[in-house]
Structures are given as structure tokens and as C-alpha cells.
Design a protein around this motif. Structure first.
Motif: not given
Length: 249
Positions: A7-14, A184-190, A208-217
Motif C-alpha cells: 500500500l502506498v500512501a501519498v500526503l500532498t501539500g500546496a 510526502a509531496v509538496g508539504s512543509s510538514l509543519q 518514507l520519501i519526501i519530495v519538497n523544494g524546501e527542507p522539512t522537519p
């Protein structure tokens, strides 16, 4: 007997929707950076208390262009993942409805913060399309009221100062616990409680794989961090998921 696919879960942000012309909030060029007072426009207390805040909020919605936005390559990549037969669910912090517009079945999209594609009356609870309300704004109504009772109209989103729907949180928690891969895609995770979902996945041995332009926590705990633009990175990640590489790696 064929091996059960993870199962793949995808958390998407802005960040996944910026290529569709919808600005993010917390990035270097995000709305909060450019105008910190804009947060009042999506905070329930000021929104209900001030006609001027509502007027600014309606203007922001009209100028943001979310209603006319189209899905981009990132949204379409997740549709390809689903159509390839990979068990998946999208947990989205976005309220733009672009995952469904791209072709994902609504049952596979958990909208953590509600939807901005509809409005609801604070008084009588009547629901209607956001597009129709914005047409009234374009025609000269700067704070359109409910056509049924005259009450305050609001988007069907979870605004700052409000709690998320408990049943939505239960579903999201179960998906994070049950997945084998968490993107986790495009989310600041904040923003909590969505920011806790990566931890829940990790505690249950997910990758866990994070795809984001800026660092996340959560970068420090990720198995992989991708800084490429989402519309370029996500199609490549989807190909790896379809082939099983990410689940094995």
C-alpha cells in the motif's frame, strides 16, 4: 500466487498544485511570506467577525484562480499509479479538488482540510458550488450571503482555529499505519496533525520519501529526499513504484 502489492500512501501539500497556478502558503514566495495578515482570511474567528476580512477573502479566492485551475503532471502521475493497479490512497492537505479532477476516484482521496470547491452557510448549513459564489463576487457582491437565509457563506474547508473532522483523522491514521511506502509531496510538514502522519508511518516500518523544494522537519528520518520540481520528480517516482523498486529499496 502473485505477491501482494504494498500500500502506498501519498500526503500532498500546496507544492503539488503550484504548477497549476495555485500559490503555496509557507514557501519563500508563499502567501504568508508576502502578506502575513492574509492568514486572517482563513482563520475562523476574524472571518466570522469582520465583513472586511470576508471581503478580502472573497477577493483572494477570485484572484487565486483555484476554481479554474487544471491538474498538472504531478496530479496526473498519481492517477497513473492508481490505474497501474498499485494499492494507494492520497491524503491531501489541499482543498482544490485537483486530484479528483485529474481522475482519481473520490474514495481514494482523503481531504484532510475539506474542500474549497463548495461553500456552506454558517447559519442554515446549505451547501453550494464555490464557482457560483465567485460569479456573484464578479458581478459586484463583495461579501455574498446565503441565498436561502442571508447567513454568512464560507468555504467548506477547515479554517485555522477549527478542528479537523474526527472521522477523517481516523481514516488518515489507519492509512499511515497500514502503508508500506509513504510519500510526502509538496508539504512543509509543519501543519498538525497532518505533520504527524510521517512519524506514524515510520513507526509502522514504512519507507518514507519526501519530495519538497524546501527542507522539512522530517528530512532527517526519510529514506529518500527529492528536491526536484514535483511535476518532474513525481512521474519518475511513480514509475519506480509501479515497478516495485521503491517498496524493495
Amino acid at each position: 500466487m502473485s505477491e501482494k502489492r504494498p500500500l502506498v500512501a501519498v500526503l500532498t501539500g500546496a507544492g503539488i498544485s503550484t504548477d497549476s497556478g495555485i500559490p503555496d502558503y509557507r514557501g519563500p514566495q508563499g502567501l504568508w511570506q508576502r502578506d502575513p495578515s492574509a492568514q486572517d482570511l482563513v482563520t475562523i474567528g476574524p472571518y466570522l467577525a469582520s465583513t472586511e476580512v470576508r471581503r478580502r477573502a472573497w477577493l483572494m479566492r477570485r484572484e487565486a484562480g483555484a476554481v479554474g485551475a487544471k491538474p498538472n503532471a504531478g496530479h496526473r502521475a498519481l492517477v497513473e499509479l492508481e490505474r497501474a493497479g498499485v494499492p494507494m490512497r492520497v491524503l491531501t492537505q489541499n482543498v482544490d479538488g485537483l486530484h479528483q479532477a485529474a481522475g482519481l476516484p473520490a474514495r481514494k482521496v482523503i481531504e484532510l482540510h475539506g474542500t474549497a470547491t463548495e461553500v456552506q452557510c454558517v447559519g442554515c448549513r446549505a451547501v453550494g458550488p464555490m464557482a457560483a459564489a465567485l460569479e456573484r463576487v464578479a458581478a459586484g457582491e463583495d461579501d455574498p450571503a446565503c441565498a436561502d437565509c442571508g447567513g454568512v457563506l464560507r468555504p467548506r474547508t477547515v479554517m485555522f482555529g477549527e478542528a479537523l473532522d474526527e472521522m477523517v483523522l481516523v481514516k488518515a491514521d489507519a492509512i499511515a499505519k497500514g502503508c508500506q511506502v509513504f510519500l510526502a509531496v509538496g508539504s512543509s510538514l509543519q501543519v498538525h496533525p497532518a505533520a504527524l502522519l510521517p512519524r506514524i508511518a515510520l513507526e509502522n516500518d514504512a519507507r518514507l520519501i519526501i519530495v519538497n523544494g524546501e527542507p522539512t522537519p522530517w528530512d532527517w528520518a526519510a529514506h529518500e529526499v527529492v528536491r526536484e520540481p514535483i511535476s518532474e520528480a513525481l512521474p519518475k517516482l511513480v514509475q519506480r513504484l509501479v515497478s516495485g523498486d521503491l517498496a524493495r529499496g
